[in-house]
Scaffold this motif. Structure first.
Motif, short mmCIF file in Angstrom:
data_model
loop_
_atom_site.label_atom_id
_atom_site.label_comp_id
_atom_site.label_asym_id
_atom_site.label_seq_id
_atom_site.Cartn_x
_atom_site.Cartn_y
_atom_site.Cartn_z
N LEU A 44 69.56 -19.90 85.52
CA LEU A 44 68.62 -20.32 84.49
C LEU A 44 68.03 -19.10 83.77
N ALA A 45 67.79 -18.03 84.50
CA ALA A 45 67.29 -16.80 83.87
C ALA A 45 68.32 -16.24 82.90
N ASN A 46 69.58 -16.25 83.28
CA ASN A 46 70.63 -15.78 82.37
C ASN A 46 70.73 -16.68 81.14
N HIS A 47 70.55 -17.98 81.33
CA HIS A 47 70.61 -18.90 80.20
C HIS A 47 69.47 -18.64 79.22
N VAL A 48 68.26 -18.42 79.74
CA VAL A 48 67.12 -18.12 78.87
C VAL A 48 67.35 -16.80 78.15
N ARG A 49 67.93 -15.83 78.86
CA ARG A 49 68.25 -14.56 78.22
C ARG A 49 69.24 -14.75 77.08
N ASP A 50 70.27 -15.58 77.29
CA ASP A 50 71.25 -15.82 76.24
C ASP A 50 70.62 -16.53 75.04
N LEU A 51 69.67 -17.43 75.30
CA LEU A 51 68.97 -18.09 74.19
C LEU A 51 68.16 -17.08 73.39
N MET A 52 67.51 -16.16 74.07
CA MET A 52 66.74 -15.13 73.37
C MET A 52 67.67 -14.25 72.54
N VAL A 53 68.83 -13.92 73.10
CA VAL A 53 69.79 -13.09 72.37
C VAL A 53 70.31 -13.83 71.13
N ALA A 54 70.53 -15.14 71.26
CA ALA A 54 71.06 -15.92 70.14
C ALA A 54 70.04 -16.13 69.03
N LEU A 107 60.06 -17.47 69.86
CA LEU A 107 60.66 -16.32 70.55
C LEU A 107 59.78 -15.85 71.71
N GLN A 108 58.45 -15.94 71.55
CA GLN A 108 57.56 -15.48 72.62
C GLN A 108 57.72 -16.33 73.87
N TRP A 109 58.16 -17.58 73.72
CA TRP A 109 58.34 -18.43 74.89
C TRP A 109 59.38 -17.85 75.83
N TYR A 110 60.44 -17.29 75.28
CA TYR A 110 61.51 -16.75 76.12
C TYR A 110 61.02 -15.55 76.92
N TYR A 111 60.14 -14.73 76.34
CA TYR A 111 59.60 -13.60 77.08
C TYR A 111 58.81 -14.09 78.30
N ALA A 112 57.93 -15.06 78.08
CA ALA A 112 57.13 -15.58 79.18
C ALA A 112 58.00 -16.29 80.22
N ALA A 113 59.02 -17.03 79.76
CA ALA A 113 59.89 -17.74 80.69
C ALA A 113 60.68 -16.78 81.57
N MET A 114 61.17 -15.71 80.99
CA MET A 114 61.93 -14.75 81.80
C MET A 114 61.05 -14.08 82.84
N LYS A 115 59.78 -13.86 82.52
CA LYS A 115 58.87 -13.28 83.51
C LYS A 115 58.63 -14.25 84.65
N ILE A 116 58.44 -15.53 84.34
CA ILE A 116 58.23 -16.53 85.39
C ILE A 116 59.45 -16.61 86.30
N LEU A 117 60.65 -16.65 85.72
CA LEU A 117 61.87 -16.74 86.52
C LEU A 117 62.10 -15.46 87.33
N ASN A 118 61.76 -14.32 86.77
CA ASN A 118 61.91 -13.07 87.51
C ASN A 118 60.95 -13.02 88.70
#
Length: 599
Positions: free
Chosen positions: A290-300, A328-339
């Motif tokens: 899921l973290a990789n998926h969120v990262r790919d969404l941020m990249v896209a 875009l800010q949602w992806y930053y917060a989501a990646m921190k939660i998953l990390n």
């Protein structure tokens, strides 16, 4: 039965035999071909890079090309002369391979050096390929140094390794180093399509993309996985068969989860997680996926970073379509939660609850819980239905303004003093001084919700956000309300009023000279290093208060010692007297007339 015995795995059958057939290393192979065509051959080469990217294959192609009797016009080996056929069959005396993983002693290197002294019987060069050279012992490295530095003209050494940092510097300095890169997903998919057509296997391009991502940049691994999936699916590789055989979680689950996060659908997210667990996937594997998926969404989200997506074109289009649903800010917060969840997973005693709480936090990033359920201190009354609801509320705040506090609070703590002792000591006044001011304190702008603001540092429940409570969680943006110098001075005075117990800081704030450097930056000038230290020790608290009061998160404070201010230093008596005589010449003449001496 004969067909079975003649079967050759794809990793061996489709091993490149020419520079043109090497996958994903065009720049490197072009450099090798140019060096061969120009006759500028080095005495030693070091091929380094990840596994399965073509290091040993390129070494063999290089050896065959430099010994080819009839090279082609484009610099490739003909593949038909005696030298090429001997190298292809593995019985050439001009190509000697050594596996350093199992032959890493000094004796093995000495045997190799003895073979170096024998010139080639056919062809121009004798090539020695040492695979996994980093496995050689330190004694073997030292024994090999002299020969590697000054070999015969016909000897060429090609060293291959996956761990260049383990090769000693004296070996590296004697070699030309070629770094092989990981093979991209697109290059792998194109090569797998060629292999599938040649094998007569029907393959879905999405399935080939899954195989390429599973190989992680290694072409040899991709061919091995291709054979595995082709054998299990009966010669027809579909997307579903590739996912089932490779234990890969389908992208559809991640897309559905992000849709649930966008709408704040907590039950839907938990049900999707249960469906994933029922399929047998590990929770840690799910969190990382899921973290990789969120990262790919941020990249896209940005056209410039789309090339960083290592997916096929259809999946990339799905990423582009979904990334617009969230800021875009949602992806930053989501990646921190998953990390954070990944970091705490290994030490958690209830791993399922840990993952579910992370999913709830992701759902509440855009839709936080409403009061009072976003505050931990509001929950005790819910845990005990028999408890009086207003008991805790009435004990916490001070007494009303129209009811004097001195008549009730001090009496249980101090005995009544005699009338003649009241003016004798100010101790009761000092003890009660924090409670005497009755006017309401100047507070920062009103909070988002009309409920009691809790003290800092207390636990918060259900909000599950690391942002300040005054900041709207759904925006995740900094406040930028403009303010004037008068507003800043009011905020300055408000801090001094609300923090009357910080005596050292308040005395420093009163004498500090404030200068406006820009719209959001102020310089605080003090006269002494002790005052500077008083500001620095409480700077975070002061800046946080001023930002909340002015609703501007860009406010910054800089502290400096005012060099213009003159600090009077006591002078010794003799120097002090000299200074006075200099300023008053008449006094100096008088002292000379009476023959006075300065001790």
């Amino acid at each position: 039965m004969s067909d079975t015995t003649q079967y050759i795995v794809s990793a061996r059958k489709y091993r490149p035999a020419t520079f043109a057939s090497v996958v994903g290393q065009k720049n490197l192979t072009a450099t090798l071909k140019n060096s061969i065509s120009s006759g500028r051959l080095a005495q030693a080469y070091l091929f380094c890079g990840p596994r399965g990217v073509g290091k040993t294959s390129c070494a063999r192609i290089f050896a065959r090309t430099i010994n080819c009797l009839h090279p082609t016009a484009d610099g490739e080996a003909c593949g038909e002369c005696d030298s090429c056929l001997a190298i292809s069959k593995g019985n050439s005396f001009n190509l000697i391979e050594l596996d350093a993983a199992s032959n890493n002693s000094v004796d093995d290197i000495r045997n190799l050096i003895e073979q170096v002294n024998v010139p080639p019987q056919q062809g121009k060069y004798k090539v020695f390929i040492i695979d996994e050279v980093h496995m050689l012992s330190s004694q073997a490295f030292n024994a090999f140094l002299k020969t590697l530095e000054e070999p015969p003209k016909y000897a060429i050494f090609i060293l291959a390794t996956t761990e260049k940092h383990k090769v000693i510097p004296t070996i590296l300095s004697r070699c030309q180093i070629y770094d092989f890169k990981r093979i991209t997903v697109d290059d792998m998919v194109e090569h797998l399509k060629y292999v599938a057509n040649d094998r007569g296997v029907e393959a879905d391009p999405r399935a080939l993309g899954i195989i390429a991502r599973k190989a992680d940049g290694a072409m040899r691994d991709a061919l091995s996985i291709f054979d595995q999936v082709a054998a299990s699916s009966g010669g027809v590789i579909t997307y579903e068969s590739a996912i089932d055989n490779l234990n890969v979680l389908d992208y559809d689950f991640y897309f559905r989860l992000v849709d649930a996060f966008a709408t704040g659908d907590v039950p839907g997210a938990l049900l999707i997680y249960k469906e994933i667990r029922d399929k047998g996937f590990d929770s840690l594997f799910f969190i990382n996926g899921l973290a990789n998926h969120v990262r790919d969404l941020m990249v896209a989200a940005d056209a410039r970073t789309i090339p960083l997506l290592e997916v096929d074109s259809d999946t990339a289009a799905s990423f582009k379509a979904q990334t617009a649903k969230l800021p875009l800010q949602w992806y930053y917060a989501a990646m921190k939660i998953l990390n954070d969840a990944d970091y705490a997973y290994r030490t958690s005693s209830n791993k399922q609850l840990l993952v579910e709480v992370a999913l709830i936090r992701l759902c509440q990033l855009l839709k936080p819980a409403t009061p009072p359920f976003d505050q931990a201190e509001e929950l005790p009354s819910l845990r005990n239905p028999l408890e009086t609801p207003r008991r805790e509320v009435n004990d916490t705040p001070p007494q009303p303004a129209n009811q004097p506090q001195v008549t009730e609070d001090p009496q249980p703590q101090y005995s009544p003093a005699p009338k003649h002792e009241v003016p004798a000591t100010p101790i009761p006044k000092i003890a009660e001084s924090p409670k005497i001011p009755e006017p309401p304190k100047v507070t920062p702008p009103e909070p988002r919700h009309e409920h009691k603001t809790l003290p800092k540092g207390r636990p918060r429940a259900f909000r599950l956000s690391d942002q300040p409570e005054e900041t709207p969680v759904y925006t995740l943006e900094k406040r930028e309300t403009p303010f004037s110098e008068q507003d800043f001075e009011r905020a300055w005075e408000a801090f001094m009023t609300n923090h009357s117990d910080m005596h050292i800081l308040l005395s420093t704030m009163r004498v500090a000279r404030r200068e406006k450097k820009s719209d959001t930056c102020y310089s605080l000038m003090v006269e002494h290093p002790a005052q500077l230290q008083a500001f620095e020790s409480s700077m975070q608290k002061l800046v946080t208060f001023l930002r909340d009061y002015l609703k501007n998160d860009h406010l910054t404070l800089e502290t400096h010692i005012d060099e213009k201010s003159e600090i009077l230093k006591p002078l010794p008596p003799q120097e002090f007297l000299k200074k006075i005589i200099t300023e008053n010449p008449a006094l100096g003449e008088f002292l000379q007339s009476i023959d006075a001496e300065m001790a």
